[in-house]
Scaffold this motif. Structure first.
Motif, PDB file in Angstrom:
ATOM      1  N   LEU A   1      44.777  47.013  36.321  1.00 24.23           N
ATOM      2  CA  LEU A   1      45.699  47.186  37.439  1.00 24.23           C
ATOM      3  C   LEU A   1      46.787  48.216  37.119  1.00 24.23           C
ATOM      4  N   LYS A   2      47.020  48.440  35.818  1.00 29.25           N
ATOM      5  CA  LYS A   2      48.051  49.402  35.392  1.00 29.25           C
ATOM      6  C   LYS A   2      47.468  50.798  35.160  1.00 29.25           C
ATOM      7  N   HIS A   3      46.189  50.980  35.432  1.00 27.92           N
ATOM      8  CA  HIS A   3      45.529  52.269  35.189  1.00 27.92           C
ATOM      9  C   HIS A   3      46.193  53.361  36.041  1.00 27.92           C
ATOM     10  N   PRO A   4      46.355  54.584  35.480  1.00 28.07           N
ATOM     11  CA  PRO A   4      46.996  55.648  36.265  1.00 28.07           C
ATOM     12  C   PRO A   4      46.194  56.105  37.486  1.00 28.07           C
ATOM     13  N   ASP A   5      44.892  55.850  37.484  1.00 31.89           N
ATOM     14  CA  ASP A   5      44.045  56.256  38.608  1.00 31.89           C
ATOM     15  C   ASP A   5      44.095  55.187  39.699  1.00 31.89           C
ATOM     16  N   PRO A   6      44.574  55.525  40.900  1.00 31.73           N
ATOM     17  CA  PRO A   6      44.647  54.526  41.978  1.00 31.73           C
ATOM     18  C   PRO A   6      43.296  53.887  42.307  1.00 31.73           C
ATOM     19  N   GLU A   7      42.211  54.662  42.185  1.00 25.26           N
ATOM     20  CA  GLU A   7      40.880  54.095  42.471  1.00 25.26           C
ATOM     21  C   GLU A   7      40.545  52.979  41.481  1.00 25.26           C
ATOM     22  N   ALA A   8      40.902  53.191  40.216  1.00 28.56           N
ATOM     23  CA  ALA A   8      40.663  52.144  39.211  1.00 28.56           C
ATOM     24  C   ALA A   8      41.514  50.919  39.520  1.00 28.56           C
ATOM     25  N   GLN A   9      42.750  51.137  39.953  1.00 29.94           N
ATOM     26  CA  GLN A   9      43.613  50.014  40.329  1.00 29.94           C
ATOM     27  C   GLN A   9      42.978  49.192  41.459  1.00 29.94           C
ATOM     28  N   VAL A  10      42.464  49.894  42.464  1.00 30.34           N
ATOM     29  CA  VAL A  10      41.851  49.216  43.606  1.00 30.34           C
ATOM     30  C   VAL A  10      40.605  48.457  43.174  1.00 30.34           C
ATOM     31  N   THR A  11      39.809  49.060  42.296  1.00 28.64           N
ATOM     32  CA  THR A  11      38.612  48.385  41.798  1.00 28.64           C
ATOM     33  C   THR A  11      38.977  47.076  41.108  1.00 28.64           C
ATOM     34  N   ALA A  12      39.999  47.140  40.228  1.00 30.76           N
ATOM     35  CA  ALA A  12      40.427  45.932  39.514  1.00 30.76           C
ATOM     36  C   ALA A  12      41.001  44.894  40.474  1.00 30.76           C
ATOM     37  N   ALA A  13      41.841  45.352  41.396  1.00 27.71           N
ATOM     38  CA  ALA A  13      42.463  44.423  42.345  1.00 27.71           C
ATOM     39  C   ALA A  13      41.426  43.743  43.222  1.00 27.71           C
ATOM     40  N   THR A  14      40.423  44.501  43.645  1.00 31.60           N
ATOM     41  CA  THR A  14      39.361  43.931  44.481  1.00 31.60           C
ATOM     42  C   THR A  14      38.574  42.870  43.723  1.00 31.60           C
ATOM     43  N   MET A  15      38.258  43.165  42.445  1.00 27.63           N
ATOM     44  CA  MET A  15      37.539  42.184  41.630  1.00 27.63           C
ATOM     45  C   MET A  15      38.371  40.920  41.428  1.00 27.63           C
ATOM     46  N   LEU A  16      39.651  41.100  41.115  1.00 29.97           N
ATOM     47  CA  LEU A  16      40.519  39.942  40.896  1.00 29.97           C
ATOM     48  C   LEU A  16      40.714  39.141  42.182  1.00 29.97           C
ATOM     49  N   ASP A  17      40.701  39.814  43.310  1.00 29.47           N
ATOM     50  CA  ASP A  17      40.797  39.112  44.588  1.00 29.47           C
ATOM     51  C   ASP A  17      39.568  38.243  44.818  1.00 29.47           C
ATOM     52  N   GLN A  18      38.409  38.724  44.372  1.00 28.89           N
ATOM     53  CA  GLN A  18      37.185  37.936  44.510  1.00 28.89           C
ATOM     54  C   GLN A  18      37.187  36.734  43.556  1.00 28.89           C
ATOM     55  N   LEU A  19      37.726  36.946  42.343  1.00 28.87           N
ATOM     56  CA  LEU A  19      37.723  35.872  41.354  1.00 28.87           C
ATOM     57  C   LEU A  19      38.757  34.798  41.666  1.00 28.87           C
ATOM     58  N   LEU A  20      39.894  35.205  42.253  1.00 28.41           N
ATOM     59  CA  LEU A  20      40.975  34.268  42.582  1.00 28.41           C
ATOM     60  C   LEU A  20      41.306  33.361  41.403  1.00 28.41           C
ATOM     61  N   ASP A  21      41.570  33.979  40.265  1.00 29.75           N
ATOM     62  CA  ASP A  21      41.899  33.233  39.055  1.00 29.75           C
ATOM     63  C   ASP A  21      43.421  33.185  38.902  1.00 29.75           C
ATOM     64  N   PRO A  22      44.003  31.992  38.733  1.00 30.37           N
ATOM     65  CA  PRO A  22      45.467  31.889  38.600  1.00 30.37           C
ATOM     66  C   PRO A  22      46.042  32.716  37.456  1.00 30.37           C
ATOM     67  N   ARG A  23      45.213  33.049  36.476  1.00 30.20           N
ATOM     68  CA  ARG A  23      45.709  33.855  35.353  1.00 30.20           C
ATOM     69  C   ARG A  23      46.100  35.270  35.787  1.00 30.20           C
TER      70      ARG A  23
END
Length: 365
Positions: free
Chosen positions: A138-160
């Motif tokens: 999520l801290k990656h300088p590339d916005p596309e990488a940020q979106v990829t990570a955020a989308t995956m984490l949204d699917q996982l819905l892990d409290p961590r």
């Protein structure tokens, strides 16, 4: 006895002669770290056929050291090798370390849309240790990488991932995803907290048991996003809440729950919690609780559940040192104990027969 090195034996996993393949299999199973290292080298330098067999063998051995090398197979030019690597990673999901998860997450932005990207996404979702590398991404300088990570984490819905999403609120590319995911995570937490608070307030033995089952049915649909919260509730002061949490974790069957459930089985003072913990562990099928199952066999309220859990262990090899015990229990007065002991003994006999065939094959050219 064969004088071949473990490297030579690993190469024979694809030999045209059956006895040589079986001997190689037996050597890998018994070879420990040296066999794992030889199999990892086969992933890097072997033929496509050997890479596929080595991947399958590493999945059987479940040594986390192989994780990064298996991730490397996902970029192999051979489609069958890529699929073998993915299958092995999926089977090993519960034991893969952070380094493997990070390698897999790093691979995701390099994958074009298509079957392989979907496969990598699926694998990341199956590996519990992938949450931390995704949060870092999520801290990656590339916005596309940020979106990829955020989308995956949204699917996982892990409290961590809560803290990482809060930190990401200032990043325009993922702000909306962060807000939406945090709302979902808060809703999950509130629903579980409310259900367990209601359960604590129920009085009467029969009413409480009925309420426990209703709570399990009500929360089961949340699935994996509830795992980390349920693990917290395994430490609750109310034994009924601990029972419900253990029951749910078994039905969800996420490997993150293995060690917390083992702790309940080993230390909880309530027999009902121990019963639900051992049932839950049996449903997950992990080999790590084996010593606890064996200790539970003499304890009358737990012995049937212990035998059922032992019979469900996927890695039968870990039960081999206790074959004499299972042979004796085949004639136990309790029919369920005897039945499950017979299942285990039969599996061990079949495994020994395969390995003996390989070892007794004629080593002459």
């Amino acid at each position: 006895m064969s004088k071949e090195t473990i490297e030579t034996l690993v190469s024979e996993l694809v030999h045209e002669e059956d006895w040589r393949r079986m001997r190689a299999t037996a050597a890998c199973v018994a070879g420990g770290p040296r066999a794992v290292h030889a199999l990892i080298e086969a992933l890097r330098s072997g033929s496509p056929e050997l890479k596929r067999e080595a991947a399958a063998m590493l999945a059987r051995l479940k040594d986390p050291q192989a994780g990064v090398a298996l991730v490397g197979l996902l970029q192999d030019e051979d489609d069958a090798v890529r699929k073998a690597g993915a299958a092995a990673l999926e089977q090993m999901a519960g034991v893969l370390d952070m380094e493997t998860a990070a390698a897999l997450v790093a691979l995701l932005p390099q994958m074009p849309d298509g079957d392989m990207r979907r496969l990598v996404t699926h694998l990341i979702g199956a590996i519990p240790t992938a949450v931390a590398p995704l949060c870092d991404m999520l801290k990656h300088p590339d916005p596309e990488a940020q979106v990829t990570a955020a989308t995956m984490l949204d699917q996982l819905l892990d409290p961590r991932s809560v803290d990482a999403f809060i930190d990401a609120m200032g990043q325009p590319a993922v702000r909306d995803i962060a807000v939406g995911t945090l709302k979902k995570l808060q809703a999950i937490r509130e629903r579980i907290d409310a259900a367990f608070n209601e359960l604590r307030n129920v009085e009467g033995a029969s009413e409480r048991e009925e309420a426990r089952m209703a709570t399990v049915i009500d929360l089961l649909g949340i699935g994996r996003p509830s795992v980390e919260i349920l693990i917290e509730y395994l430490e609750d002061e109310d034994w009924l809440v601990r029972e419900a949490a253990a029951d749910l974790l078994g039905k969800i069957a996420d490997v993150r729950a293995v060690e917390p459930l083992m702790k309940r089985l080993a230390r909880d003072k309530d027999t009902g919690v121990k019963e639900l913990a051992i049932k839950a562990l049996g449903l997950i099928g992990d080999a790590r609780p084996t010593p606890l199952y064996l200790e539970a066999i003499p304890i009358r309220p737990l012995r049937v559940y212990a035998m059922e859990a032992l019979a469900k262990i996927k890695d039968v090899e870990v039960l081999r040192p206790h074959k004499d015990l299972f042979d004796r229990l085949r004639t136990d007065r309790d029919g369920l104990v005897a039945y499950n002991a017979g299942l285990i003994a039969d599996k061990l006999e079949a495994l020994s027969a395969v390995q003996m065939t390989g070892q007794e094959g004629n080593p002459s050219p």
